[in-house]
Design an enzyme around this catalytic site. Structure first.
Site, PDB file in Angstrom:
ATOM      1  N   PHE A   1       8.595  -0.832   2.730  1.00  8.60           N
ATOM      2  CA  PHE A   1       8.105  -2.743   3.346  1.00  8.60           C
ATOM      3  C   PHE A   1       7.609  -3.459   2.554  1.00  8.60           C
ATOM      4  CE2 PHE A   1       4.526  -4.978   4.974  1.00  8.60           C
ATOM      5  CZ  PHE A   1       4.780  -5.681   6.141  1.00  8.60           C
ATOM      6  N   ASP A   2       7.315  -3.706   2.081  1.00 11.99           N
ATOM      7  CA  ASP A   2       7.046  -4.993   0.946  1.00 11.99           C
ATOM      8  C   ASP A   2       8.334  -5.291   0.295  1.00 11.99           C
ATOM      9  OD1 ASP A   2       5.019  -2.776   0.822  1.00 11.99           O
ATOM     10  OD2 ASP A   2       4.353  -3.488  -0.977  1.00 11.99           O
TER      11      ASP A   2
END
Length: 431
Positions: free
Chosen positions: A205-206
């Site tokens: 996600f990051d």
């Protein structure tokens, strides 16, 4: 994909005024899964640090994603005990899912997160969010790979982290130094546009969020951090690395095909109001000129190299036409994306067709110059031919930019925005 609605892009960044926000300025999210042992210590330490050092209102949100131990009860007890703490329960696992859910529902203008082990020194928290509060940046990340960072961790994790970031730089051409550090922040209006585009719900996600933000031209601030590895971390390295590589492939393919509407994340060029109100200068002209010059310089080098190569086997006119055709297609594609900010496949064929018309004008100028040179000298040297071609291309460049800006890639969004602003002005006058 290119959107032409006036509300399709982000507004200019502004300094956040604490008195005008209402909600806490900062919401720090701590995503947890089965962290009953460390959660209370983490929250109490973080709350004490913020209460002593942070000059604005703040909130700490514990995002429990499907824990099976006493983590939800510990989070609820902390929320009942401390006014600035709240708990949020999700029934599905995934750090990315937890962050997306909490950030999407938060009313704070600055959103941050950190890992529950507090591996990152908390003294970096204020430097992390200050550029977002001031309006300087859109996102901020802690970096363990900056020169001034001080990091204590094993050689295995050090190698994996550096190898992963090297893969990102080579495959996705990233500019940020550390995608995986669990210490990041984002402005809420950016998160509202960016998060729906991020597909991953886990550890990637990051990275996905940062890659999309960087490709959209958002400003990412990096803060060197002091970081101590948690030897009891439960992250499964091999499985996480495999999922990350799958994510790199998926995001790279989406970017290559133009499947993401990144223009919705664009900021106005020049957030200073003085930059947006220069009399007689169309908006975006300075940025477009810089981009056009860079693309033009590279295209000229490619064109001259191709001409020299083709000239080995054919005459000057045929070599010039072939070299100009190849470089013109590449030039139109590069200007479409880099200079005029048109992304996606919509209208690409029409733009290339219009670019070929512009190419024909350039061909007429350069071919005419070569013909005039041949008439004047009979047999000119290769160096003289190149000099004449450079001069002719410089003359054609000015006309090419004007045609690109006014005909091939007109700024319909600006026209629409001007019309909307004009209508609003008329309505105000009518009142």
């Amino acid at each position: 994909m290119r959107t032409d609605t006036p509300w399709s892009t982000l507004p200019a960044r502004e300094h956040l005024l604490a008195a005008a926000v209402g909600a806490p300025v900062l919401d720090v999210v701590i995503p947890v899964y089965n962290e009953e042992k460390d959660l209370e210590t983490c929250v109490l330490r973080l709350h004490d640090h913020l209460a002593r050092t942070f000059p604005y209102g703040f909130r700490i949100t514990v995002a429990d994603n499907a824990s099976t131990d006493r983590t939800p009860q510990v989070a609820a007890e902390l929320a009942a005990l401390i006014p600035e703490v709240r708990s949020y329960r999700l029934e599905e696992k995934g750090r990315g899912r937890a962050l997306r859910t909490v950030w999407s529902h938060s009313d704070s203008p600055v959103l941050a997160y950190m890992d529950v082990d507090l591996s990152t020194d908390l003294n970096a928290l204020l430097p992390l969010v200050a550029p977002l509060i001031s309006g300087h940046s859109d996102l901020a990340i802690g970096s363990r790979l900056a020169r001034s960072s001080r990091v204590v961790r094993g050689s295995k994790r050090e190698f994996i982290s550096r190898a992963y970031n090297l893969i990102l730089r080579s495959s996705l051409a990233t500019g940020f130094s550390d995608a995986q550090c669990g210490f990041k922040a984002i402005r809420r209006e950016v998160a509202q546009r960016l998060l729906p585009m991020v597909e991953d719900t886990g550890w990637f996600f990051d990275t996905e969020m940062l890659v999309l933000a960087e490709r959209a031209g958002l400003r990412i601030h990096e803060v060197p951090v002091d970081w101590v590895d948690d030897p009891e971390s439960t992250v499964h390295i091999v499985r996480t690395a495999t999922e990350d590589l799958k994510g790199v492939w998926r995001v790279g393919r989406a970017l290559a095909t133009g499947a993401l509407p990144l223009d919705r994340l664009a900021r106005p060029f020049g957030d200073d109001p003085r930059d947006r109100a220069v009399a007689g200068v169309p908006r975006g002209l300075a940025r477009q000129l810089v981009g056009f010059c860079v693309v033009g310089a590279l295209s000229t080098l490619v064109y001259l190299a191709l001409y020299s190569l083709f000239r080995l086997g054919v005459g000057p006119q045929l070599a010039n036409g072939a070299a100009l055709l190849v470089s013109a297609v590449a030039n139109t594609a590069a200007n479409r994306r880099l200079t005029f900010g048109v992304r996606g496949r919509g209208g690409a064929v029409r733009h290339q067709a219009q670019g070929l018309v512009v190419f024909a004008i350039g061909l007429a100028l350069t071919s005419g110059s070569l013909a005039a040179l041949g008439t004047a000298t009979g047999s000119a040297s290769h160096g003289t031919e190149l000099a004449v071609l450079v001069a002719a291309n410089l003359a054609a460049t000015v006309l090419r930019f004007l045609l690109f800006r006014a005909w091939v890639f007109p700024d319909r969004r600006t026209d629409t925005q001007d019309a909307v602003e004009g209508s609003a002005h008329e309505l105000r006058n009518a009142r």
